[in-house]
Design a protein around this motif. Sequence first.
Motif, PDB file in Angstrom:
ATOM      1  N   ILE A 222      37.901 -75.662  99.530  1.00 12.69           N
ATOM      2  CA  ILE A 222      36.610 -74.966  99.579  1.00 12.69           C
ATOM      3  C   ILE A 222      35.711 -75.637 100.604  1.00 12.69           C
ATOM      4  O   ILE A 222      35.125 -74.972 101.471  1.00 12.69           O
ATOM      5  N   MET A 223      35.564 -76.961 100.493  1.00 11.66           N
ATOM      6  CA  MET A 223      34.853 -77.764 101.485  1.00 11.66           C
ATOM      7  C   MET A 223      35.561 -79.116 101.600  1.00 11.66           C
ATOM      8  O   MET A 223      36.112 -79.612 100.616  1.00 11.66           O
ATOM      9  N   HIS A 224      35.514 -79.689 102.784  1.00 11.18           N
ATOM     10  CA  HIS A 224      36.216 -80.951 103.033  1.00 11.18           C
ATOM     11  C   HIS A 224      35.731 -82.070 102.114  1.00 11.18           C
ATOM     12  O   HIS A 224      36.531 -82.892 101.652  1.00 11.18           O
ATOM     13  N   ASP A 225      34.402 -82.110 101.853  1.00 11.96           N
ATOM     14  CA  ASP A 225      33.881 -83.188 101.016  1.00 11.96           C
ATOM     15  C   ASP A 225      34.344 -83.039  99.569  1.00 11.96           C
ATOM     16  O   ASP A 225      34.646 -84.025  98.895  1.00 11.96           O
ATOM     17  N   TRP A 226      34.412 -81.793  99.095  1.00  6.59           N
ATOM     18  CA  TRP A 226      34.887 -81.535  97.732  1.00  6.59           C
ATOM     19  C   TRP A 226      36.342 -81.990  97.595  1.00  6.59           C
ATOM     20  O   TRP A 226      36.709 -82.651  96.623  1.00  6.59           O
ATOM     21  N   TRP A 227      37.166 -81.650  98.583  1.00  2.87           N
ATOM     22  CA  TRP A 227      38.576 -82.046  98.531  1.00  2.87           C
ATOM     23  C   TRP A 227      38.711 -83.569  98.549  1.00  2.87           C
ATOM     24  O   TRP A 227      39.511 -84.136  97.789  1.00  2.87           O
TER      25      TRP A 227
ATOM     26  N   PRO B  43      47.382 -83.121 105.150  1.00  2.00           N
ATOM     27  CA  PRO B  43      46.518 -82.090 105.754  1.00  2.00           C
ATOM     28  C   PRO B  43      45.690 -81.376 104.703  1.00  2.00           C
ATOM     29  O   PRO B  43      46.117 -81.250 103.545  1.00  2.00           O
ATOM     30  N   LEU B  44      44.499 -80.915 105.087  1.00  7.40           N
ATOM     31  CA  LEU B  44      43.682 -80.158 104.161  1.00  7.40           C
ATOM     32  C   LEU B  44      44.399 -78.855 103.818  1.00  7.40           C
ATOM     33  O   LEU B  44      44.786 -78.106 104.715  1.00  7.40           O
ATOM     34  N   PRO B  45      44.589 -78.562 102.533  1.00 10.91           N
ATOM     35  CA  PRO B  45      45.268 -77.310 102.184  1.00 10.91           C
ATOM     36  C   PRO B  45      44.404 -76.094 102.497  1.00 10.91           C
ATOM     37  O   PRO B  45      43.177 -76.206 102.615  1.00 10.91           O
ATOM     38  N   ALA B  46      45.037 -74.943 102.629  1.00  9.22           N
ATOM     39  CA  ALA B  46      44.304 -73.709 102.915  1.00  9.22           C
ATOM     40  C   ALA B  46      43.306 -73.384 101.811  1.00  9.22           C
ATOM     41  O   ALA B  46      42.315 -72.695 102.045  1.00  9.22           O
ATOM     42  N   GLU B  47      43.539 -73.905 100.612  1.00  5.49           N
ATOM     43  CA  GLU B  47      42.668 -73.605  99.466  1.00  5.49           C
ATOM     44  C   GLU B  47      41.430 -74.486  99.407  1.00  5.49           C
ATOM     45  O   GLU B  47      40.611 -74.342  98.486  1.00  5.49           O
TER      46      GLU B  47
END
Length: 317
Positions: A194-199, A188-192
């Motif tokens: 910044i943007m989905h593409d960056w992650w 899952p995307l963490p709460a931290e």
Amino acid sequence: MSAALVDVLLATYNGAKYLEAQLDSILAQTHQAFRILVSDDGSSDATPQILRRYQARLGERLVLVPNPSAGSGVVRNFGNLMQASLDHGVAQWAVFADQDDVWLPEKIASLWREMVRIEGDSGAAALPCLVHSDLTVVDEGLRVLSPSFARYQRMDPADCSDVSLLSVNQVTGCTMMVNRTLLQLALPLPAETIMHDWWCALISSSGRRSYIDTPLILYRQHGANQLGAKDRGLRTRLRRMVTDGPGVVRRVRELGRATRLQSEALLGRLRVQGADGAYVSKYLSWRARPLWVRLAGYRHYYFGPELDRLSRCLLWF
């Protein structure tokens, strides 16, 4: 289902003005083995009606994905689509779509061919892989503002390193394709985040990432862009400092804190996955050093124009 099936992940929110042009450009792709998965963030305009009309026409090729957290913003909206693609389990790759752009006909085909190439080695498909491209920057009426987003932003995505990605994202989400392995490791995307593409770009650092130095979409600029293309010339930047100095400093500091937290989340994810996070740990340790130490090494860690690098060194701690 075709072995070359791609999921198009389209996040919408009050996008009725440009949505039909975007959908039509997706439907005009030369690579026709795709489904469109749409997650809406609680639109109050005609977006839902447009989507239902296209779904009636396209049938199972357009899937309206329920959004249990509508109103939570673009990152969670794309996270919902990423999870849906993974859960459905029918496509090996996914591309990300904003609601207001126009795709050039070869977009999916070009990304897919490059993805197949970098996955081509034995076992490479088991690695998180990402392909992205340049964009043509256009105004609201699709008139060209810059033939190259990368050059307009003074970036060099082809030379983007794992270390530089910790501070500056050079992967534009609406141009990228990821494989199923990357989705599995990114979620899952963490709460931290910044943007989905960056992650996703950060996750690809433990696998393979490739840049196509050709614009594959018309990147429409208008008043409601989430991020958009900003002039990064020295004159414009100095003007911003003169007219809104405190605001610029505040935003730089906020981004510094956000990049540190996102990097900490990445290090935690890599450790859970048993991947090498030594470069992230080294970066975070360096960020905690005194200013005089950081001044001696900021060019290694901070990418971009010199003014950007210096401002991060002075204001990120």
